[in-house]
Design a protein around this motif. Structure first.
Motif, PDB file in Angstrom:
ATOM      1  N   MET A  58      -6.689   4.197  -8.668  1.00 21.44           N
ATOM      2  CA  MET A  58      -5.925   4.029  -7.358  1.00 21.44           C
ATOM      3  C   MET A  58      -6.510   2.857  -5.830  1.00 21.44           C
ATOM      4  SD  MET A  58      -3.689   7.512  -6.239  1.00 21.44           S
ATOM      5  CE  MET A  58      -2.875   7.028  -4.740  1.00 21.44           C
ATOM      6  N   PHE A  59      -8.231   3.556  -5.856  1.00 22.78           N
ATOM      7  CA  PHE A  59      -8.978   2.927  -5.129  1.00 22.78           C
ATOM      8  C   PHE A  59      -8.568   1.440  -5.539  1.00 22.78           C
ATOM      9  CE2 PHE A  59     -12.578   0.441  -3.922  1.00 22.78           C
ATOM     10  CZ  PHE A  59     -12.524   0.997  -2.619  1.00 22.78           C
ATOM     11  N   ILE A 116       1.026  -1.234  -0.216  1.00 16.17           N
ATOM     12  CA  ILE A 116       0.298   0.020  -0.090  1.00 16.17           C
ATOM     13  C   ILE A 116       0.994   1.650  -0.303  1.00 16.17           C
ATOM     14  CG2 ILE A 116      -1.887   1.567   1.187  1.00 16.17           C
ATOM     15  CD1 ILE A 116      -2.573  -1.239   1.929  1.00 16.17           C
ATOM     16  N   THR A 158      -5.652  -0.210  -5.077  1.00 14.38           N
ATOM     17  CA  THR A 158      -4.957  -0.854  -3.500  1.00 14.38           C
ATOM     18  C   THR A 158      -5.614  -2.279  -3.479  1.00 14.38           C
ATOM     19  OG1 THR A 158      -4.375   1.513  -3.455  1.00 14.38           O
ATOM     20  CG2 THR A 158      -4.448   0.206  -1.511  1.00 14.38           C
ATOM     21  N   LEU A 159      -6.835  -2.001  -3.499  1.00 20.20           N
ATOM     22  CA  LEU A 159      -7.876  -3.306  -3.557  1.00 20.20           C
ATOM     23  C   LEU A 159      -7.124  -4.505  -3.649  1.00 20.20           C
ATOM     24  CD1 LEU A 159     -10.002  -3.012  -1.007  1.00 20.20           C
ATOM     25  CD2 LEU A 159     -11.607  -3.199  -3.489  1.00 20.20           C
TER      26      LEU A 159
END
Lengths: 302, 471
Positions: A279-280, A230, A283-284
């Protein structure tokens, strides 16, 4: 007691959930909503444009360049940080030569631990400023040391061949200490009799490390892996303060792209939100993949 | 590990990842449908004494960028406003982060009445203008000056003061300071070594050779913000090819960056890279570091605007005597004389269209543009204003004195370009990156102009950016 349970639960659970919903979840959902508009950020007007922002994103070379850098970070940062963290933690906790079963640290362990942990105490901003001066091409510590050896150092942060790696080095430097302490704590929790047993069986230190210590640390390593992954998708603060993505976009990262699009060189909040949404999901996905890939059976000590 | 643990961890990871992306959601879209109670609700009748129709008891809110100029000068201006409108209650605030402070208020439809939109946290003007967030300041220009009898405010301004805040002919942003961009040197260093500032490019190169032979680097620049070097390059091109070089660039005309003027200028400036006339390591320095190296005498020349003197105040040695000079002429065929220098208005002030007291905001600008307001500003912060002649009777430090002299010599030949105000991204990101490659010697002049042109073409092709034209 039983009949009073629900009022209690409601009283203690609803307010925090409400706060969480308003201040964490709702901005998040709104980011998704904003990413489908062409909102420019300084009026209440925004038109719905569907997935147009994402289509633009696919063709945006600057975003791809930033993602490429994040991908390199993702490969290098966890690997090197965990590797160094494990190495130092092993040295500090079982590198010593005296005592039973070889499970004491090298001399001065306490002092080393303090030194390794030191960067954690500093704010990232201070770290960035200190290192900017270390990399100063003429008066910096690095080039001055190289100069003493008769080597003419490059202008580190001003050279697209080095700038990104210089930032990466600082990112690793500022992270390693925390993992040394984390792994060290986990090592302390491993029962000493295991080591005594393998020592009696005649295992070398090397084998002990790879066959006993690391497998027993696996849960901790896994957590470290996710945290670092992350961190690798972010890297924003250091990059912004040390190079601002330059020279010539060579050290750009996706977080900086988002910031620049919203607050820096232009004000396209809809488009920036689209970058945020990407981005979310990145990252996930990375978090889920890291967990899946690192999955193993848990070892119980008892 | 159990499945439930995995889900738990994933949720935890999601929470960790939250702050970055929620950053943008945090400044979420506001209520909408607020077509504004701003504007004329707080207007009185226009009279000869009150040409902007200020309701004298209407409150006024002023937000100042708290940067190099501080906020004291603004408090003085507010006191002057109160002299004329004693009943008006003035709310003053200052912040280093204009955008973060005011963005929600713009969305909400309740912005302050006057904003000094400056600094690194400045709000992009293209965004503000294209969303009609700014009031037209034309009225102020046509109003009579507060204390110069018989002249309108427009008549009292220096050349180029209006152009730079105008978008498609509407004057929306008042840039209050007057900035001169040129090449700086220390007259003390030059006098000590017996060097004289060169007026032609060939002489400049010869001088650089002499300086290098003396063991000093002729040039340094802000490698982290290499756009500082685009200023002398474009200036050289404009002197060679005339002001149309600049209008073509500002209007995003095809191949504007590859005009003959730009080619000649890029070829000339490539010489200082090729011959090694730049201080080693400059590409790794930021603006403060490079300016400090220059102040320490490690380099002879640096390109900067006239804020240099106050920015370097703390580290400039006694008697350093900095002075500004125009860019050297390329040759006899130049369209503008050597003395022509780039002068432009800076430090933007704006009156939001949805402010509660637009008339008061305009009046406040008129106070700033009065002779008294301007002289007070120059005295307090050592910077020129756009008000002509306001330096008279004010004692100036050496650098600023040289700026006034250069400006006088330049006269009607002064020039400027405005593309950084129209398209911030073009200068801050794209030309910046190209300059970095060019002045560190990684690319040649032709590739440099290609890169700049590519950046301009990207902006031109981006339909989400509003385009402006100037004559």
């Amino acid at each position: 007691m039983r009949h009073g349970k629900y009022p209690l639960i409601v009283t203690f659970l609803v307010p925090p959930l409400l706060l969480y919903g308003i201040f964490v979840l709702s901005p998040y959902l709104q980011a998704f909503q904003i990413s489908t508009t062409n909102w420019l950020g300084y009026s209440a007007e925004a038109d719905f444009v569907g997935l147009e922002n994402f289509a633009t994103l696919l063709r945006d070379g600057y975003v791809w360049n930033a993602i490429k850098n994040n991908a390199i970070l993702l490969l290098v940062l966890p690997l090197v940080t965990i590797g160094l963290g494990l190495f130092f933690a092993t040295m500090l906790n079982m590198g010593g030569r005296r005592g039973r079963a070889g499970v004491v640290g090298v001399t001065g362990t306490a002092a080393y631990r303090l030194i390794y942990f030191f960067p954690q105490v500093l704010s990232v901003v201070i770290i960035a400023i200190i290192w900017r001066e270390v990399y100063h091409p003429n008066n910096g510590l690095l080039n001055a040391s190289l100069g003493a050896l008769g080597i003419n150092g490059p202008s580190w942060l001003g050279d697209p061949r080095f700038a990104f790696w210089c930032v990466l080095a600082v990112l690793i430097w500022s992270n390693v200490g925390f993992y040394v302490v984390l792994f060290g704590a986990a090592m302390q929790a491993i029962p000493r009799d295991i080591y005594e047993a393998v020592m009696l069986d005649g295992a070398s230190r090397f084998v002990t490390l790879f066959k006993v210590t690391i497998p027993l640390l696996w849960d901790t390593v896994q957590v470290a892996w996710i945290y670092l992954a992350i961190a690798a998708l972010d890297g924003f603060i250091l990059v912004q303060l040390m190079t601002n993505g330059g020279p010539n976009f060579s050290s750009d990262v996706i977080g900086l792209r988002m910031y620049d699009t919203a607050f820096g060189s232009e004000t396209k909040f809809g488009y920036a939100s689209a970058i945020g949404v990407v981005m979310f999901f990145l990252t996930l996905s990375v978090a889920v993949l890291a967990l899946r890939a690192a999955r193993r059976d848990r070892i119980e000590y008892s | 590990m159990k499945r439930r643990d995995i889900l738990g961890r994933v949720a935890a990871a999601g929470v960790l990842a939250t702050p970055a992306a929620a950053l943008l959601g945090g400044c979420a879209l506001g209520g909408g449908g607020d077509d504004g109670d701003g504007g004329d609700a707080n207007r009185a009748e226009k009279t000869a004494d009150n040409p902007l129709g200020v309701k004298t008891d209407a409150p006024l809110e002023v937000v100042i960028f708290n940067g190099g100029f501080g906020e004291e000068y603004a408090k003085a201006h507010q006191a002057m406003y109160n002299e004329k409108h004693p009943q008006a209650k003035i709310t003053h605030s200052a912040t280093p982060e204009i955008s973060k402070t005011l963005q929600p208020r713009f969305v909400d439809g309740t912005p302050p009445d006057v904003v000094n939109n400056s600094g690194a946290g400045q709000i992009d003007f293209n965004g503000l203008v294209s969303q009609d967030a700014l009031a037209d300041l034309g009225e102020v220009l046509d109003a009579p000056s507060l204390d110069v009898p018989g002249k309108t405010v427009r008549d009292t301004l220096l050349p180029g003061a209006v152009e730079v805040g105008s978008y498609d002919g509407r004057f929306l942003v008042m840039n209050y300071t007057y900035t001169v961009y040129g090449i700086w040197h220390s007259t003390k260093l030059f006098a000590d070594r017996g060097w004289t500032d060169a007026k032609t490019w060939d002489d400049h190169i010869a001088l650089c050779r002499q300086i290098k032979a003396a063991g000093i680097a002729p040039w340094t620049y802000a490698g982290k913000h290499p756009r500082y070097m685009s200023w002398p390059v474009i200036s050289t091109a404009i002197k060679f090819g005339g002001p149309t070089v600049a209008t073509a660039i500002d209007n995003l005309e095809p191949n504007a960056w590859k005009s003959d003027g730009m080619k000649a200028a890029a070829d000339a400036w490539h010489q200082i890279v090729k011959d090694g006339y730049i201080l080693d390591g400059s590409p790794g320095l930021d603006h403060v570091q490079s300016q400090t190296a220059w102040c320490q005498g490690q380099a002879a020349f640096i390109s900067c605007g006239s804020w240099l003197e106050s920015e370097q105040k703390k580290v400039t040695p006694e008697g350093f005597n900095m002075a500004v000079a125009p860019t050297p002429s390329l040759g006899a065929g130049d369209k503008l004389p050597y003395e022509a220098i780039r002068g432009t208005a800076g430090e933007p002030f704006m009156v939001p269209a949805k402010g509660k007291n637009v008339a008061g905001g305009l009046e406040y600008l008129r106070v700033m543009l009065s002779m008294k307001g301007a002289q007070d500003f120059t005295r307090k912060v050592s910077s020129l204003t756009v008000v002509a002649g306001s330096t008279e009777g004010v004692e100036l430090p050496p650098g600023l004195t040289s700026v006034v002299k250069a400006l006088d010599a330049s006269g009607g030949n002064g020039f400027n370009w405005v593309y950084p105000a129209y398209y911030r991204k073009l200068e801050r990101n794209l030309v910046d990156a190209a300059c970095g490659e060019f002045f560190s010697g990684r690319i040649g002049p032709a590739e440099f102009l290609d890169l700049c042109q590519k950046g301009a073409d990207e902006i031109a092709a981006d339909s989400s950016i509003t385009k402006y034209k100037r004559a």
